[in-house]
Design a protein around this motif. Sequence first.
Motif: not given
Length: 335
Positions: A20-42
């Motif tokens: 949970l803490l790791a997910s919150i940390f990743l979410y707050q640092n927009k790690v999933p967003h960056k991955l999704v953005k790269e996928m969308v752009q590709k």
Amino acid sequence: MKRLTKYIGLFLLAFLAIILLASIFLYQNKVPHKLVKEMVQKELCKAFSQKVTVGDLSGNLFNQVKLSDVRFYNNEKFPDGILLEIGELHLNYNIFVAMRRRNDIIAGTSSMDAYRVKLNILRSKEDLWNILYIIPPPPKILPPPPLTLTGKVNIHDLDISFIDEKGWGESVASESFVLDIEDMKGVVDFKDRYKVQILLNGNVYQTGAPIKFKGYMNAFTGMYDLDFFMPRLAVEKWGYYVFNHKGFGIEKGLFSVKGHLRSKDPYPARDIPFWYDLNLDIRDSLFIMPFFSYPIEKMNALLRFRNGSFGKEDLRKVAYSKKGFNNRIWDELVK
């Protein structure tokens, strides 16, 4: 045994807390967003076979995503520049529908809202249109349809810049024709992907005259069928652009245009890839012809252009002023 069960429970609790803490940390640092953005752009680059960039991606990733600063660049056949720019693109979707469709977010999207959109249309001196390269021509044998969207795309503010370097005369125009359309609003409805409904309304920047587009597109083949209407246009700007024939000219007055555009099937290798049918209603204009030393004043005319043709039947539709220039004389001239 009870102590072992207790330890296992504490371990699982600690493990879930770490996740949970790791997910919150990743979410707050927009790690999933960056991955999704790269996928969308590709995927966008792949779908449109040209360079596409996404500036930023935000949202909760569960039912709403916002793409910012989305840019579609010109094909390599054209000068460097941006063909289409979208300030913000909001996607509203159902994540469960997307998961059922093999994680296809587009399939689960119910609507898109586009804001601050700018479209730069260029027709080169070689008679190439940059906008026609945004969607690759359909192959002779169609693959399975890649587009799964069945929702609406709501366009809130679209500005269009059109530059024609070639013109419609026998030779390349001495200077480019420029038209700016602003504040267009409308909707593109993919409910029926074989007949995608298109409806857009805006204004011509130079005169404030309204302009309307209405028609359909086949999302599987890219074929389209569009009608448009532009009233109260100034002849001074448009006359020599639309009616660019040696010895002829139209000045002063106003006119309106009703037009029809339909894509050619199959797409030609080298030619304008659409049929056009333009009907011009000209009022109180000055008509210059090579047959006479003086122009015809206060002319009212109905002209029709079909893929560049300007034949005798079209010329006979001209309705002349009260100065006595009648259809009988004109029939003699065009025999």
